[in-house]
Write a protein that holds these residues in place. Structure first.
Motif, PDB file in Angstrom:
ATOM      1  N   ALA A 158      -0.022 -19.879 -22.305  1.00 53.51           N
ATOM      2  CA  ALA A 158      -0.089 -18.428 -22.083  1.00 53.51           C
ATOM      3  C   ALA A 158      -1.277 -17.801 -22.814  1.00 53.51           C
ATOM      4  O   ALA A 158      -1.921 -16.879 -22.294  1.00 53.51           O
ATOM      5  N   THR A 159      -1.596 -18.296 -24.011  1.00 54.66           N
ATOM      6  CA  THR A 159      -2.727 -17.744 -24.772  1.00 54.66           C
ATOM      7  C   THR A 159      -4.039 -17.984 -24.045  1.00 54.66           C
ATOM      8  O   THR A 159      -4.869 -17.075 -23.928  1.00 54.66           O
ATOM      9  N   LEU A 160      -4.219 -19.197 -23.556  1.00 56.58           N
ATOM     10  CA  LEU A 160      -5.435 -19.520 -22.815  1.00 56.58           C
ATOM     11  C   LEU A 160      -5.517 -18.710 -21.523  1.00 56.58           C
ATOM     12  O   LEU A 160      -6.583 -18.215 -21.156  1.00 56.58           O
ATOM     13  N   ARG A 161      -4.371 -18.548 -20.841  1.00 52.73           N
ATOM     14  CA  ARG A 161      -4.350 -17.774 -19.594  1.00 52.73           C
ATOM     15  C   ARG A 161      -4.758 -16.318 -19.847  1.00 52.73           C
ATOM     16  O   ARG A 161      -5.568 -15.747 -19.118  1.00 52.73           O
ATOM     17  N   THR A 162      -4.232 -15.725 -20.923  1.00 54.31           N
ATOM     18  CA  THR A 162      -4.585 -14.346 -21.261  1.00 54.31           C
ATOM     19  C   THR A 162      -6.063 -14.231 -21.583  1.00 54.31           C
ATOM     20  O   THR A 162      -6.744 -13.291 -21.149  1.00 54.31           O
ATOM     21  N   GLY A 170     -13.583  -8.706 -17.609  1.00 55.38           N
ATOM     22  CA  GLY A 170     -14.654  -8.044 -18.353  1.00 55.38           C
ATOM     23  C   GLY A 170     -14.170  -7.336 -19.599  1.00 55.38           C
ATOM     24  O   GLY A 170     -14.909  -6.555 -20.189  1.00 55.38           O
ATOM     25  N   ASP A 171     -12.932  -7.574 -20.009  1.00 54.16           N
ATOM     26  CA  ASP A 171     -12.377  -6.929 -21.200  1.00 54.16           C
ATOM     27  C   ASP A 171     -12.676  -7.788 -22.433  1.00 54.16           C
ATOM     28  O   ASP A 171     -11.791  -8.471 -22.958  1.00 54.16           O
ATOM     29  N   PRO A 179     -14.225  -2.635 -28.137  1.00 55.80           N
ATOM     30  CA  PRO A 179     -14.621  -3.252 -26.866  1.00 55.80           C
ATOM     31  C   PRO A 179     -16.128  -3.472 -26.805  1.00 55.80           C
ATOM     32  O   PRO A 179     -16.908  -2.664 -27.300  1.00 55.80           O
ATOM     33  N   VAL A 180     -16.522  -4.592 -26.220  1.00 53.68           N
ATOM     34  CA  VAL A 180     -17.936  -4.922 -26.053  1.00 53.68           C
ATOM     35  C   VAL A 180     -18.298  -4.642 -24.609  1.00 53.68           C
ATOM     36  O   VAL A 180     -17.738  -5.244 -23.687  1.00 53.68           O
ATOM     37  N   LEU A 181     -19.211  -3.717 -24.420  1.00 55.32           N
ATOM     38  CA  LEU A 181     -19.622  -3.365 -23.059  1.00 55.32           C
ATOM     39  C   LEU A 181     -20.535  -4.437 -22.488  1.00 55.32           C
ATOM     40  O   LEU A 181     -21.286  -5.091 -23.211  1.00 55.32           O
ATOM     41  N   GLY A 182     -20.475  -4.582 -21.193  1.00 58.51           N
ATOM     42  CA  GLY A 182     -21.327  -5.546 -20.533  1.00 58.51           C
ATOM     43  C   GLY A 182     -22.779  -5.084 -20.511  1.00 58.51           C
ATOM     44  O   GLY A 182     -23.089  -3.934 -20.837  1.00 58.51           O
ATOM     45  N   PRO A 183     -23.720  -5.960 -20.134  1.00 52.57           N
ATOM     46  CA  PRO A 183     -25.129  -5.589 -20.117  1.00 52.57           C
ATOM     47  C   PRO A 183     -25.435  -4.593 -19.000  1.00 52.57           C
ATOM     48  O   PRO A 183     -24.778  -4.579 -17.966  1.00 52.57           O
ATOM     49  N   GLY A 193     -32.019  -9.303 -10.805  1.00 48.94           N
ATOM     50  CA  GLY A 193     -32.633  -9.927 -11.986  1.00 48.94           C
ATOM     51  C   GLY A 193     -31.707 -10.905 -12.640  1.00 48.94           C
ATOM     52  O   GLY A 193     -30.558 -11.064 -12.257  1.00 48.94           O
ATOM     53  N   PRO A 194     -32.238 -11.597 -13.650  1.00 49.35           N
ATOM     54  CA  PRO A 194     -31.404 -12.628 -14.321  1.00 49.35           C
ATOM     55  C   PRO A 194     -30.269 -11.988 -15.112  1.00 49.35           C
ATOM     56  O   PRO A 194     -30.363 -10.840 -15.537  1.00 49.35           O
ATOM     57  N   ARG A 195     -29.216 -12.759 -15.316  1.00 50.19           N
ATOM     58  CA  ARG A 195     -28.078 -12.263 -16.089  1.00 50.19           C
ATOM     59  C   ARG A 195     -28.479 -12.117 -17.544  1.00 50.19           C
ATOM     60  O   ARG A 195     -29.331 -12.855 -18.054  1.00 50.19           O
ATOM     61  N   LYS A 196     -27.831 -11.195 -18.229  1.00 45.75           N
ATOM     62  CA  LYS A 196     -28.090 -10.998 -19.647  1.00 45.75           C
ATOM     63  C   LYS A 196     -26.811 -11.245 -20.419  1.00 45.75           C
ATOM     64  O   LYS A 196     -25.714 -11.045 -19.927  1.00 45.75           O
ATOM     65  N   ASP A 197     -26.997 -11.724 -21.658  1.00 44.73           N
ATOM     66  CA  ASP A 197     -25.832 -11.943 -22.516  1.00 44.73           C
ATOM     67  C   ASP A 197     -25.251 -10.631 -22.964  1.00 44.73           C
ATOM     68  O   ASP A 197     -25.938  -9.615 -23.025  1.00 44.73           O
ATOM     69  N   ARG A 198     -23.971 -10.639 -23.283  1.00 46.13           N
ATOM     70  CA  ARG A 198     -23.334  -9.423 -23.791  1.00 46.13           C
ATOM     71  C   ARG A 198     -23.841  -9.131 -25.193  1.00 46.13           C
ATOM     72  O   ARG A 198     -24.055  -9.995 -25.987  1.00 46.13           O
TER      73      ARG A 198
END
Length: 198
Positions: A158-162, A170-171, A179-183, A193-198
């Motif tokens: 259950a922990t891994l599933r959550t 994206g949470d 909370p860490v907002l996405g790029p 464009g290329p993906r960016k790290d959070r």
């Protein structure tokens, strides 16, 4: 992150409870049983043909719903040489009792030493707390772990599933709980464009 080791790889632990008695009918007996059923024999007659008792034959037939499992059908592929057979497991058990090294056992079987080492560790009989290797018990462990379909890791943990669900949604949360907002990725026509790290 903790590294989870196999129970059989640990030493000095208490004896483990048995997961149950090995089945009366092995792979070869079941194969003979279902071939006899396909030839038109009753479940009792097929059981006698395979060297099993009549109640075991009835139980096999009833448990499978009258149809052979996929691995015992006539269209099933033969076992590849990739997996150890019962004969090879018996040879491993005999050579181990005689005191041969893992490398020597591997040479005699034509297998890699790592395969023999993994087999001795993974499918050992652990009920008494030691790591005694018996061919029939090892074959039973191998058959049990080869059953399909298997429950998935996400269904069991259950922990891994959550964790996975939160990441897919994206949470993402920092260790502090914020909370860490996405790029922010600007739109550049068709491609963003290329993906960016959070």
């Amino acid at each position: 992150m903790n590294i989870v080791r196999r129970r059989s790889a640990q030493s000095g632990r208490a004896p483990l409870p048995s997961p149950g008695r090995p089945s009366v009918a092995g792979r070869n007996e079941q194969n003979k049983f279902w071939r006899a059923i396909a030839a038109g024999l009753s479940s009792e007659g097929a059981a006698l043909e395979a060297g099993l008792s009549q109640p075991v034959g009835s139980r096999l037939f009833r448990k499978a719903g009258g149809m052979p499992p996929a691995m015992f059908r006539s269209s099933a592929k033969a076992l590849s040489g990739r997996y150890l057979s019962l004969v090879e497991r018996e040879e491993i058990a005999l050579l181990k009792v005689q005191g041969h090294s893992i490398q020597e056992i591997g040479r005699r079987l034509g297998r890699a030493a790592s395969t023999v080492s993994r087999e001795l560790r993974r499918n050992a009989a652990t009920r008494g707390g030691g790591l005694e290797y018996r061919a029939t018990t090892a074959q039973w462990h191998a058959d049990r772990s080869a059953r399909r379909p298997k429950p998935t890791k996400l269904a069991l943990n259950a922990t891994l599933r959550t964790y996975v669900q939160e990441r897919l949604a994206g949470d993402v949360v920092a260790p502090s709980g914020a909370p860490v907002l996405g790029p922010v990725v600007p739109w550049k026509g068709r491609r963003h464009g290329p993906r960016k790290d959070r």
